[in-house]
Scaffold this motif. Structure first.
Motif, PDB file in Angstrom:
ATOM      1  N   GLY A   1     -27.111 -16.343 130.668  1.00  0.00           N
ATOM      2  CA  GLY A   1     -27.187 -14.894 130.569  1.00  0.00           C
ATOM      3  C   GLY A   1     -27.084 -14.178 131.910  1.00  0.00           C
ATOM      4  O   GLY A   1     -27.336 -14.758 132.970  1.00  0.00           O
ATOM      5  N   GLU A   2     -26.711 -12.923 131.847  1.00  0.00           N
ATOM      6  CA  GLU A   2     -26.689 -12.076 133.036  1.00  0.00           C
ATOM      7  C   GLU A   2     -28.107 -11.586 133.328  1.00  0.00           C
ATOM      8  O   GLU A   2     -28.948 -11.525 132.437  1.00  0.00           O
TER       9      GLU A   2
ATOM     10  N   GLU B   1     -30.485  -8.754 133.650  1.00  0.00           N
ATOM     11  CA  GLU B   1     -30.479  -7.376 133.173  1.00  0.00           C
ATOM     12  C   GLU B   1     -31.593  -6.562 133.806  1.00  0.00           C
ATOM     13  O   GLU B   1     -32.656  -7.086 134.099  1.00  0.00           O
ATOM     14  N   ALA B   2     -31.324  -5.296 134.001  1.00  0.00           N
ATOM     15  CA  ALA B   2     -32.330  -4.408 134.581  1.00  0.00           C
ATOM     16  C   ALA B   2     -33.445  -4.184 133.567  1.00  0.00           C
ATOM     17  O   ALA B   2     -33.205  -4.229 132.360  1.00  0.00           O
TER      18      ALA B   2
ATOM     19  N   ALA C   1     -36.037 -12.551 129.611  1.00  0.00           N
ATOM     20  CA  ALA C   1     -34.837 -12.982 128.882  1.00  0.00           C
ATOM     21  C   ALA C   1     -35.110 -14.262 128.099  1.00  0.00           C
ATOM     22  O   ALA C   1     -34.733 -14.395 126.928  1.00  0.00           O
TER      23      ALA C   1
ATOM     24  N   GLU D   1     -35.985 -10.187 139.775  1.00  0.00           N
ATOM     25  CA  GLU D   1     -34.987 -10.985 139.069  1.00  0.00           C
ATOM     26  C   GLU D   1     -35.670 -12.099 138.280  1.00  0.00           C
ATOM     27  O   GLU D   1     -35.327 -12.363 137.123  1.00  0.00           O
TER      28      GLU D   1
ATOM     29  N   GLY E   1     -32.562  -4.623 121.691  1.00  0.00           N
ATOM     30  CA  GLY E   1     -33.218  -3.959 122.827  1.00  0.00           C
ATOM     31  C   GLY E   1     -34.703  -3.779 122.648  1.00  0.00           C
ATOM     32  O   GLY E   1     -35.483  -4.004 123.578  1.00  0.00           O
TER      33      GLY E   1
ATOM     34  N   LEU F   1     -35.977  -2.543 131.071  1.00  0.00           N
ATOM     35  CA  LEU F   1     -35.851  -1.387 130.190  1.00  0.00           C
ATOM     36  C   LEU F   1     -36.984  -0.397 130.425  1.00  0.00           C
ATOM     37  O   LEU F   1     -36.816   0.804 130.299  1.00  0.00           O
TER      38      LEU F   1
ATOM     39  N   ARG G   1     -36.690  -6.932 123.268  1.00  0.00           N
ATOM     40  CA  ARG G   1     -36.802  -7.205 124.698  1.00  0.00           C
ATOM     41  C   ARG G   1     -37.773  -6.232 125.369  1.00  0.00           C
ATOM     42  O   ARG G   1     -38.570  -6.629 126.233  1.00  0.00           O
TER      43      ARG G   1
ATOM     44  N   GLY H   1     -37.315 -10.793 135.307  1.00  0.00           N
ATOM     45  CA  GLY H   1     -36.270 -10.495 134.324  1.00  0.00           C
ATOM     46  C   GLY H   1     -35.842 -11.734 133.558  1.00  0.00           C
ATOM     47  O   GLY H   1     -35.619 -11.688 132.348  1.00  0.00           O
ATOM     48  N   ARG H   2     -35.759 -12.842 134.254  1.00  0.00           N
ATOM     49  CA  ARG H   2     -35.378 -14.088 133.571  1.00  0.00           C
ATOM     50  C   ARG H   2     -36.473 -14.556 132.619  1.00  0.00           C
ATOM     51  O   ARG H   2     -36.181 -15.069 131.548  1.00  0.00           O
TER      52      ARG H   2
END
Lengths: 241, 241
Positions: free
Chosen positions: B227-228, B230-231, A215, A208, A100, B233, A103, A211-212
């Motif tokens: 991957g999903e 994710e919101a 990720a 979104e 976490g 952080l 990220r 977010g990617r």
DNA sequence: GTCTATATGTTGATAGAC
DNA sequence: GTCTATCAACATATAGAC
């Protein structure tokens, strides 16, 4: 054929009603044009015309084109850097499970660029274009000023990331962060289609997408810092010839 | 002060003994200068001077600066594209465990750029600089020609990658491949320190570095495609404002 | 094919009036 | 502070001799 009138694009942003005094309007105009065309293709004439003033006024305020660039970038990067530090503080203070924190640190690095609104709303998003151009424009001046402006951010993120991954090799952390920067820069270089206000009014698609990005970067960072070096699957070992 | 004599860098590559006939020397000189300075800052004067000929000779052979760019890039990209296809064929034919195929496809995409030697050896590595500049230079002409030259490669890699990941969303595959491209481009944009022939004669460090690039990209691709979402952080959900 | 000479427009920067 | 007018150097492109 004589030289083209407009070298890059056919002067897409022309009649901006820029606000403030002459100096402020010049800075704003320069940023907009530089973000679009790069340093070389941004002429003082185009800048002063957009700012509704004269070339000599610009030279009176800034002395040279290079100093205009410097002051414009300093001003612009303050907000971005401030928010990055703010988020990084938060990422370091919070408790996380598993990866976490890694990220969160990358979020602190990447998110701010997508949150800051341009003061001038007519353009798509000068702030993003600007950042892309900043990492991409050839002239040495640009490189110099960019380092000058981002040095503190870079070193603090390196440090923070190294602390977040147990037993991390500093060299690999540096590489990983650099590649994350690459992901971010590329994503704003005009090759990704970002949904705009009309097709994505709530910004959910944009969130979104960001977010990617995060990720992708987070997974990449962990792979580089924690992963083993693997032999190439293809090629007869020609890499690095 | 009058305009600077050399706008980007102080003419770093001057007395190249370029070989071949006038046309070939012009193409080579153009590539070297373009890779270093970008389209705008590369003047016909500088090109012809380096090629040891005159401006009008260049116009005789190519008609315009734009066509010189086009022919130079076509010629240069042929080798790169050919090897990418060759490796991709191999990646598709072989058997792999787990995520091996994804990594192999990314290798096929990334490795060739680091394997091709420049014909002219004096420069560090024009081929890499060239690719970086190609994705990064502002002028529309550059963008146009780049798309023209890489269209086939892009679509085939997209297709191949989609087939390699079960149930992959094409949109995510496109994004993932684009971000991998970003990693690659950034890694050659002059921000990473690549060991050269003298400090790394066997190229082992360079191979390791390329391996890490591939690892970063492969992990990122899998995270984006599999991957999903994710919101975030951090941040009160301001992204995409 | 390749050259010199030239045309024509752009650039960053400055001088001097107001 | 801001303007107009001007400078010298650069740009791409072309004309015409050889």
């Amino acid at each position: 054929m004589p030289p083209l009138a407009s070298p890059t694009s056919p002067t897409p942003a022309q009649a901006h009603p820029l606000q403030g005094d002459t100096k402020a309007r010049l800075l704003e105009a320069f940023v907009l044009l530089f973000a679009e065309r790069g340093f070389h293709a941004t002429s003082m004439r185009a800048v002063t015309q957009m700012a509704g003033t004269s070339v000599s006024a610009a030279h009176y305020h800034f002395g040279s084109k290079e100093d205009l660039l410097r002051q414009a970038l300093r001003r612009r990067s303050e907000l971005l850097n401030a928010r990055r530090f703010e988020y990084l503080d938060r990422a370091e203070a919070a408790e996380f499970e598993g990866n976490g924190r890694v990220r969160a640190i990358l979020e602190a690095f990447i998110l701010p660029l997508f949150e800051l609104r341009p003061e001038v709303s007519q353009q798509q998003n000068p702030q993003r274009n600007l950042a892309a151009r900043l990492y991409v424009d050839p002239p040495e001046v640009v490189k110099k000023i960019r380092q000058e402006v981002f040095a503190a951010v870079t070193s603090r993120f390196r440090e923070s990331l190294a602390n977040a991954i147990e037993g991390a090799d500093p060299e690999r952390v540096e590489l990983a962060l650099e590649l994350s920067l690459g992901v971010m820069v590329h994503s704003i270089s005009g090759r990704l289609s970002w949904p705009d206000q009309t097709t994505d009014p709530e910004g959910s698609k944009r969130k979104e997408l960001v977010g990617r990005l995060v990720a992708f970067a987070a997974a990449g960072v962990l792979a580089v810092v924690e992963g083993e070096v693997e032999a190439p699957l293809l090629s007869a070992g020609r890499a690095g010839e």
